[in-house]
Design an enzyme around this catalytic site. Structure first.
Site, PDB file in Angstrom:
ATOM      1  N   ARG A  13       0.838  -1.206   0.000  1.00  0.00           N
ATOM      2  CA  ARG A  13       0.000   0.000   0.000  1.00  0.00           C
ATOM      3  C   ARG A  13       0.867   1.248   0.000  1.00  0.00           C
ATOM      4  O   ARG A  13       0.671   2.186  -0.781  1.00  0.00           O
ATOM      5  CB  ARG A  13      -0.926  -0.024   1.227  1.00  0.00           C
ATOM      6  CG  ARG A  13      -1.919   1.131   1.355  1.00  0.00           C
ATOM      7  CD  ARG A  13      -1.389   2.360   2.057  1.00  0.00           C
ATOM      8  NE  ARG A  13      -0.638   2.054   3.250  1.00  0.00           N
ATOM      9  CZ  ARG A  13       0.109   2.941   3.904  1.00  0.00           C
ATOM     10  NH1 ARG A  13       0.222   4.174   3.470  1.00  0.00           N
ATOM     11  NH2 ARG A  13       0.781   2.577   4.988  1.00  0.00           N
ATOM     12  N   HIS A 206       8.976   1.737  11.186  1.00  0.00           N
ATOM     13  CA  HIS A 206       8.583   2.057   9.813  1.00  0.00           C
ATOM     14  C   HIS A 206       9.515   3.165   9.332  1.00  0.00           C
ATOM     15  O   HIS A 206       9.235   4.348   9.508  1.00  0.00           O
ATOM     16  CB  HIS A 206       7.122   2.508   9.764  1.00  0.00           C
ATOM     17  CG  HIS A 206       6.614   2.719   8.363  1.00  0.00           C
ATOM     18  ND1 HIS A 206       5.763   1.830   7.747  1.00  0.00           N
ATOM     19  CD2 HIS A 206       6.843   3.696   7.452  1.00  0.00           C
ATOM     20  CE1 HIS A 206       5.479   2.264   6.523  1.00  0.00           C
ATOM     21  NE2 HIS A 206       6.133   3.402   6.331  1.00  0.00           N
ATOM     22  N   CYS A 239       5.813   8.576   1.437  1.00  0.00           N
ATOM     23  CA  CYS A 239       4.559   9.271   1.732  1.00  0.00           C
ATOM     24  C   CYS A 239       4.385  10.481   0.825  1.00  0.00           C
ATOM     25  O   CYS A 239       5.157  11.442   0.924  1.00  0.00           O
ATOM     26  CB  CYS A 239       4.526   9.707   3.201  1.00  0.00           C
ATOM     27  SG  CYS A 239       2.974  10.526   3.611  1.00  0.00           S
TER      28      CYS A 239
END
Length: 285
Positions: A13, A206, A239
């Site tokens: 994702r 992460h 991101c």
């Protein structure tokens, strides 16, 4: 905790969400089914978000319907209560994950909400998780600094971790670098504190990084007590809400190499992983 065992989340994702060219739903299903055979602990497979905000994720529900059965836990990112309600309808989804930023600027950019508004969102999402038997995961975004000049320190991360876990029933906290600001020294400092104070919660790394720094950051997190790691094959993604130039995800293969070298069990089948690695080139051009 068994020091010879780590748990890896693969994040297609995160790898796909910023790609402007549409990836066909059937291709996403094809790739994710390869990943589900690998033995990852968790698969961050999609998000229930406004199609206007993240067009690439508008087919998440359809993708889910095409996924094969697997023991791998499925994780969906949700930006608000509506997203949580949509995701909670699917019994196969294990984690509902909300990106909670300790940077006010990024919280507004990423979820169109202030930090205080996000707290109210998390409360609503936590209630849905409790009602629908889902586990709540929170990202602490901008966890290693931010490019906006907003306040940041290791103590601030601990403060927010304490507040969030006291307010809500959180199963996993993911310390998210977001922009590639983490150094091995910072990673070790932050995870040493967090891992000690929150031993009853899964604390995940992460990290977004350049490939050449991957092993050093993995080692720093592991030696500081981290046992949950997130990455994306070949370091794809980043991101799109963070800044104009994306720093890619932690390359999963680099983590795997380091764990193998140190004799640390990952639960991931190396042959299946190699097949997924090759298949990724059909998705990401």
């Amino acid at each position: 905790m068994d020091n010879s065992r780590v748990f890896i989340t693969e994040c297609p994702r995160d790898a796909m969400q910023g790609i402007k060219e549409w990836i066909d739903t059937a291709d996403k299903i094809y790739y994710l089914n390869y990943l589900l055979k690998c033995g990852f602990d968790t698969l961050d497979f999609g998000s229930f978000v406004s199609p206007k905000a993240t067009p690439q994720m508008r087919d998440t529900a359809s993708v889910l319907e095409g996924l094969d059965d697997s023991e791998t836990k499925l994780l969906a990112v949700i930006p608000n209560e509506r997203g949580a309600e949509d995701a909670a309808k699917f019994g196969r989804i294990h984690f509902l994950a909300y990106p909670f930023s300790i940077s006010e600027t990024f919280q507004l950019r990423n979820t169109n909400a202030t930090i205080e508004e996000s707290l109210r969102r998390v409360e609503a999402i936590a209630n849905i998780c409790h009602k629908e038997n889902k586990e709540l995961m929170l990202y602490l975004s901008m966890g290693f600094g931010n490019p906006y000049g907003d306040a940041w320190s290791p103590d601030l991360i601990v403060t927010w971790a304490e507040r969030l876990t006291q307010l809500f029933e959180v199963s996993r906290l993911s310390l998210a670098d977001t922009i590639g600001a983490a150094t091995p020294e910072l990673v070790k400092q932050v995870f040493s504190t967090i891992s000690t104070e929150f031993s009853n919660i899964q604390i995940s790394a992460h990290l977004h990084t350049l490939k050449e720094n991957a092993s050093k950051l993995t080692q720093a997190a592991y030696e500081a007590g981290c046992r949950y790691f997130e990455g994306a094959i070949k370091g794809y993604g980043g991101c799109p809400m963070a800044k104009d130039e994306l720093t890619g995800n932690m390359p999963t293969e680099r983590m795997m190499e380091w764990f193998k070298e140190k004799g640390i069990e990952t639960g991931v089948d190396p042959i299946r992983f190699s097949e997924a690695f090759v298949t990724s080139s059909k998705i990401f051009h």
